[in-house]
Design a protein around this motif. Structure first.
Motif, mmCIF file in Angstrom:
data_model
loop_
_atom_site.group_PDB
_atom_site.id
_atom_site.type_symbol
_atom_site.label_atom_id
_atom_site.label_comp_id
_atom_site.label_asym_id
_atom_site.label_seq_id
_atom_site.Cartn_x
_atom_site.Cartn_y
_atom_site.Cartn_z
ATOM 1 N N ARG A 288 0.827 -1.301 0.258
ATOM 2 C CA ARG A 288 -0.199 0.282 -0.157
ATOM 3 C C ARG A 288 0.659 1.286 0.214
ATOM 4 O O ARG A 288 1.289 1.340 0.945
ATOM 5 C CB ARG A 288 -1.210 0.065 1.257
ATOM 6 N N ASP B 102 -1.696 6.645 2.174
ATOM 7 C CA ASP B 102 -2.817 6.355 1.787
ATOM 8 C C ASP B 102 -2.848 6.317 3.518
ATOM 9 O O ASP B 102 -2.465 4.740 4.426
ATOM 10 C CB ASP B 102 -2.917 4.647 1.270
ATOM 11 N N PRO B 103 -3.463 6.669 4.619
ATOM 12 C CA PRO B 103 -4.144 6.769 5.835
ATOM 13 C C PRO B 103 -4.440 5.495 6.256
ATOM 14 O O PRO B 103 -5.392 4.553 5.952
ATOM 15 C CB PRO B 103 -4.447 8.487 6.199
ATOM 16 N N VAL C 211 -13.613 11.184 10.728
ATOM 17 C CA VAL C 211 -12.227 12.129 10.319
ATOM 18 C C VAL C 211 -12.144 13.266 11.042
ATOM 19 O O VAL C 211 -13.037 13.815 10.661
ATOM 20 C CB VAL C 211 -11.171 11.586 8.959
ATOM 21 N N LEU D 219 -0.582 13.575 7.561
ATOM 22 C CA LEU D 219 -2.054 14.199 7.912
ATOM 23 C C LEU D 219 -2.378 14.639 9.365
ATOM 24 O O LEU D 219 -1.770 14.253 9.776
ATOM 25 C CB LEU D 219 -3.563 13.611 6.874
ATOM 26 N N THR E 124 -5.483 14.971 10.633
ATOM 27 C CA THR E 124 -6.131 13.816 11.088
ATOM 28 C C THR E 124 -5.906 13.072 11.088
ATOM 29 O O THR E 124 -4.991 11.757 10.528
ATOM 30 C CB THR E 124 -7.462 14.855 9.843
ATOM 31 N N ALA F 133 -7.967 8.600 11.108
ATOM 32 C CA ALA F 133 -9.407 8.570 11.089
ATOM 33 C C ALA F 133 -9.696 7.213 12.487
ATOM 34 O O ALA F 133 -8.998 6.381 12.749
ATOM 35 C CB ALA F 133 -9.486 7.309 9.598
ATOM 36 N N PRO G 252 -6.501 -1.643 8.031
ATOM 37 C CA PRO G 252 -6.895 -1.504 7.094
ATOM 38 C C PRO G 252 -6.886 -2.714 6.027
ATOM 39 O O PRO G 252 -7.289 -3.675 7.043
ATOM 40 C CB PRO G 252 -5.902 -0.718 5.771
ATOM 41 N N ILE H 275 -17.044 6.732 5.487
ATOM 42 C CA ILE H 275 -16.129 7.590 6.659
ATOM 43 C C ILE H 275 -17.163 9.250 6.564
ATOM 44 O O ILE H 275 -17.264 9.732 4.682
ATOM 45 C CB ILE H 275 -14.629 7.810 5.574
ATOM 46 N N ARG I 204 -15.864 8.474 2.171
ATOM 47 C CA ARG I 204 -16.094 7.359 1.621
ATOM 48 C C ARG I 204 -17.496 6.983 1.211
ATOM 49 O O ARG I 204 -17.749 7.147 3.017
ATOM 50 C CB ARG I 204 -15.128 6.600 1.685
ATOM 51 N N ALA J 101 -10.608 12.077 0.765
ATOM 52 C CA ALA J 101 -9.607 10.733 1.275
ATOM 53 C C ALA J 101 -8.793 10.329 0.395
ATOM 54 O O ALA J 101 -8.665 10.101 -1.066
ATOM 55 C CB ALA J 101 -10.826 9.890 1.482
ATOM 56 N N PRO J 102 -8.198 10.588 0.629
ATOM 57 C CA PRO J 102 -6.900 10.104 -0.136
ATOM 58 C C PRO J 102 -6.820 8.922 -1.040
ATOM 59 O O PRO J 102 -5.763 8.918 -1.769
ATOM 60 C CB PRO J 102 -5.019 10.202 0.753
ATOM 61 N N GLY J 103 -6.586 7.722 -0.116
ATOM 62 C CA GLY J 103 -6.755 6.594 -0.619
ATOM 63 C C GLY J 103 -7.770 5.924 -1.294
ATOM 64 O O GLY J 103 -7.819 5.387 -2.164
ATOM 65 N N CYS J 104 -8.759 7.255 -1.382
ATOM 66 C CA CYS J 104 -9.444 6.761 -2.031
ATOM 67 C C CYS J 104 -9.748 7.271 -3.192
ATOM 68 O O CYS J 104 -10.121 8.148 -4.290
ATOM 69 C CB CYS J 104 -10.976 7.540 -2.056
#
Ligand code: AMP
Ligand code: MG
Length: 326
Positions: free
Chosen positions: A57, A61-62, A99, A114, A116, A118, A141, A182, A194, A224-227
């Protein structure tokens, strides 16, 4: 060792063993009500780094932190707006991730740098027992390779991650079947980062206001960075279609319907029905499971019917769209 040998029954002894593994800075895959997670001690940056390594990953991606008690959220969040507290009280434990600004206690690797973090409280007895026994929030995750289908059974985890996790706790099939919803806040307004296992409409009802949707409105709301555009992808090519659209039909193609088989169902290799009763919760619970089955059967092309854009249909459509990006 075969790939199945690190799958364990989730009895008290094995949960203790799993907690010890987490303490030692290694990883454990465990069931939650959404999908299986790959967990590590959230306060151990090296252990968290191994999650990224096992999943392949990207570090931007947090991770989501899993807790067993609402009170623990206040150690991880620096500020908790009233609206967030209201959501915690109503929907935790459950498929809702919040978050919010993080405290110093949360390592940077967890939040991908970040400010923040989650956090959620899962509603699964094995997940809660593990977090309790580990005596720390667990960063977890989904327990799949980055970008691939999310796991809804222990064997899905073993197939993708093999011996990566030191232990896989087998809790059977997950009930919600898609990841958590999210939510964050922007100028005290709720923002959907999300779509997931908790319908946005339920959140709107609890807060008495609209949840803002950054992806749909294309505005400057947080995201959201990972989306990523391509995500949750089966090995087969996937195409979203409307009922009655023209498709190819042969033994290498599959049709995934919401509730009824297509007219010419006999011409496809496999036909899957997400929910004969048109129940969106059942459809969400079946989504990844059925995609895994199609992947295993060696299907080359999947035609997925468009779903209603309400309730959990939003989360299903989100996964279908990302899974069908080439
Ligand atoms: P998962 O792989 O299902 O655990 O998803 C974790 C996802 O949560 C990430 O890919 C992000 O999209 C989202 N997320 C986690 N932390 C944050 C954060 N601090 N800000 C925004 N989104 C976050
Ligand atoms: Mg994931």
């Amino acid at each position: 060792m075969t790939e199945m040998e690190n799958i364990f029954k989730p009895d008290d002894k094995n949960i203790e063993k799993a907690a010890k593994i987490i303490h030692e800075g290694r990883t454990v895959a465990f069931p939650t009500e959404t999908v299986y997670g790959l967990g590590a001690d959230c306060f151990n940056p090296k252990a968290c780094a191994s999650i990224f390594e096992i999943k392949e990953r990207p570090l931007f991606d947090p991770l989501i932190l899993h807790i067993d008690d609402i009170k623990k959220a206040f150690m991880l969040f620096k500020e908790v707006p009233c609206k967030a507290e209201k959501l915690m009280k109503k929907f935790w434990p459950g498929p809702l991730t919040l978050v919010l600004p993080k405290t110093e206690a949360v390592p940077d690797i967890v939040s991908a740098g970040l400010s923040t973090v989650a956090v959620r409280m899962p509603k699964h007895p094995i997940a809660l027992a593990l977090i309790r026994a580990a005596e720390c929030p667990i960063a977890a995750p989904s327990a799949n390779k980055f970008g691939r289908l999310s796991p809804t059974t222990a064997s899905h985890v073993a197939e993708q991650l093999g011996k990566g996790p030191a232990m896989i706790l087998d809790g059977g099939r997950t009930t919600v079947g898609v990841e958590s919803t999210i939510i964050t806040f922007h100028e005290n307004k709720p923002v959907l980062l999300r779509a997931g296992g908790l319908a946005a409409e339920e959140i709107e009802e609890e807060l008495g206001e609209k949840v803002l949707r950054p992806v749909i409105s294309g505005n400057s709301l947080p995201s959201a960075p990972g989306c990523l555009k391509k995500h949750y992808a089966p090995a087969a090519e996937m195409k979203i279609i409307k009922r009655g659209d023209k498709t190819e039909k042969d033994k290498n193609t599959a049709y995934m319907a919401f509730s009824e088989p297509p007219e010419d169902f006999g011409e496809y290799g496999i036909v899957k029905i997400l929910s004969a009763e048109r129940n969106l919760c059942e459809a969400a619970a079946n989504l990844f499971y059925m995609l895994h089955e199609l992947e295993k059967a060696g299907i080359k092309k999947i035609y997925a019917e468009e779903m209603p854009h309400t309730g959990l249909g939003l989360a299903i459509m989100d996964r279908l769209k990302r899974g069908s990006v080439k």
